[in-house]
Design a protein around this motif. Structure first.
Motif, short mmCIF file in Angstrom:
data_model
loop_
_atom_site.label_atom_id
_atom_site.label_comp_id
_atom_site.label_asym_id
_atom_site.label_seq_id
_atom_site.Cartn_x
_atom_site.Cartn_y
_atom_site.Cartn_z
N ARG A 139 4.83 3.98 -5.42
CA ARG A 139 4.25 5.29 -5.14
C ARG A 139 2.73 5.24 -5.10
O ARG A 139 2.09 4.38 -5.70
N VAL A 140 2.16 6.21 -4.40
CA VAL A 140 0.71 6.37 -4.33
C VAL A 140 0.26 7.22 -5.51
O VAL A 140 0.81 8.29 -5.76
N GLU A 141 -0.74 6.74 -6.24
CA GLU A 141 -1.26 7.47 -7.39
C GLU A 141 -2.60 8.12 -7.03
O GLU A 141 -3.24 7.77 -6.05
N GLU A 142 -3.01 9.07 -7.87
CA GLU A 142 -4.24 9.81 -7.58
C GLU A 142 -5.45 8.89 -7.56
O GLU A 142 -6.37 9.05 -6.76
N ASP A 143 -5.47 7.89 -8.42
CA ASP A 143 -6.58 6.93 -8.42
C ASP A 143 -6.65 6.17 -7.10
O ASP A 143 -7.74 5.84 -6.64
N ASP A 144 -5.50 5.90 -6.48
CA ASP A 144 -5.48 5.22 -5.19
C ASP A 144 -6.18 6.07 -4.13
O ASP A 144 -6.95 5.57 -3.31
N ARG A 154 -3.19 2.33 1.53
CA ARG A 154 -3.58 0.91 1.52
C ARG A 154 -3.94 0.46 0.09
O ARG A 154 -3.54 -0.62 -0.34
N ILE A 155 -4.68 1.29 -0.62
CA ILE A 155 -5.04 0.96 -1.99
C ILE A 155 -3.79 0.85 -2.86
O ILE A 155 -3.66 -0.06 -3.68
N ALA A 156 -2.86 1.79 -2.67
CA ALA A 156 -1.61 1.72 -3.42
C ALA A 156 -0.87 0.42 -3.13
O ALA A 156 -0.31 -0.20 -4.04
N GLY A 157 -0.88 0.00 -1.87
CA GLY A 157 -0.24 -1.27 -1.51
C GLY A 157 -0.91 -2.45 -2.18
O GLY A 157 -0.24 -3.38 -2.65
N ILE A 158 -2.24 -2.44 -2.23
CA ILE A 158 -2.97 -3.51 -2.91
C ILE A 158 -2.64 -3.53 -4.39
O ILE A 158 -2.38 -4.59 -4.98
N ARG A 159 -2.63 -2.36 -5.01
CA ARG A 159 -2.31 -2.27 -6.45
C ARG A 159 -0.87 -2.74 -6.72
O ARG A 159 -0.63 -3.53 -7.64
N GLU A 160 0.08 -2.27 -5.93
CA GLU A 160 1.47 -2.64 -6.16
C GLU A 160 1.70 -4.13 -5.92
O GLU A 160 2.50 -4.76 -6.63
N THR A 161 1.01 -4.71 -4.95
CA THR A 161 1.14 -6.14 -4.71
C THR A 161 0.61 -6.94 -5.90
O THR A 161 1.20 -7.95 -6.30
N PHE A 162 -0.49 -6.48 -6.48
CA PHE A 162 -1.03 -7.13 -7.67
C PHE A 162 -0.06 -6.99 -8.84
O PHE A 162 0.23 -7.96 -9.55
N GLU A 163 0.46 -5.79 -9.05
CA GLU A 163 1.37 -5.55 -10.16
C GLU A 163 2.66 -6.34 -10.01
O GLU A 163 3.15 -6.96 -10.97
N GLU A 164 3.24 -6.33 -8.82
CA GLU A 164 4.59 -6.87 -8.63
C GLU A 164 4.63 -8.37 -8.38
O GLU A 164 5.63 -9.02 -8.70
#
Length: 258
Positions: free
Chosen positions: A50-55, A68-78
């Motif tokens: 999911r997209v978060e407000e910080d994204d 795009r930011i959410a995708g970068i964050r999720e890729t880092f997390e996962e």
């Protein structure tokens, strides 16, 4: 007379097709969702969430930048891959630097204890949103109990970073050729969901990551909301032909995500 229930609200989400050139053609990184997760449990999927407000705050003027930011964050997390670069640099974070960043921040970001924006600021990094090429846009049908408005992005995998599943949301991971993933699902060895299958098939058209990125930068992304339709051959899934998935009516080969 019973009133019809309103559709379940859609949640904005981002998914990343992290691709590399393999010995036999283009390969994509995929994870197996933990079987106890309600949505697409046990399925082979691309990293995302999911997209978060910080994204959204971290994104630029393009409405898709928050995704795009959410995708970068999720890729880092996962999978521990960080699509970011030191400020002022053209090159992405190298593997040596990433080891330290991951040790300090990956779990905290994944648990929501630290926003991605704070991590990037602390490490003096900037997200590489220019490398996140818009690939597809799918919205879950209104009939489903969980619905997502998902933007898919294609990105080249950093050659010296190692992708590995997190062991929490995902229980396994693999680099795999797109049509191989589809074939293994046909044989009952994998589980796919319909959007994943169609995007694998689309990615399989390209011989190299560079070719895929160049083509997708020029392509028009058409929103897809699959619908079940009755045909002479039975129930089929219908999507817009102009979305460029090689047709508009398809067999139901995969179980629903939920």
């Amino acid at each position: 007379m019973t009133e019809a229930k309103p559709p379940v609200p859609v949640r904005p989400a981002a998914t990343v097709l992290l691709a590399r050139d393999g010995a036999e053609g283009i390969e994509v990184f995929m994870v197996v969702r933990h079987r106890e997760i309600e949505f697409a449990g046990g399925a082979l999927v691309f990293p995302g969430g999911r997209v978060e407000e910080d994204d959204r705050r971290l994104g630029g003027p393009d409405p898709l930048d928050g995704y795009r930011i959410a995708g970068i964050r999720e890729t880092f997390e996962e999978c521990g891959v960080l699509l970011a670069r030191p400020k002022g640099s053209a090159a992405l974070v190298d593997a040596t630097r990433l080891l330290g960043i991951e040790a300090l921040h990956r779990v905290r970001v994944a648990k929501g204890e630290q926003p991605l924006s704070a991590m990037l600021a602390e490490e003096e990094l900037e997200p590489a949103i220019d490398g996140m090429v818009h690939f597809a846009h799918w919205i879950t049908p209104a009939s489903r109990s969980k619905r997502f408005d998902t933007q898919f992005f294609l990105a080249a995998a950093p050659p010296d970073q190692v992708a590995v599943h997190d062991g929490h949301e995902s229980e396994d991971s693999v680099w795999i050729r797109p049509l191989q993933a589809c074939q293994e699902a046909n044989e009952g060895r994998r589980r796919l969901v319909f959007p994943t299958r169609k995007n694998l098939e689309k990615l399989a058209r390209y011989a190299t990551v560079a070719e895929a990125l160049a083509a997708c930068r020029q392509a028009r992304v058409v929103t897809v909301t699959p619908e079940m339709v009755q045909t002479e051959a039975g129930w089929r899934l219908s999507i817009p032909a102009e979305a460029d998935y090689g047709g508009s009516v398809f067999d139901v080969l995969d179980a629903p995500a939920i």
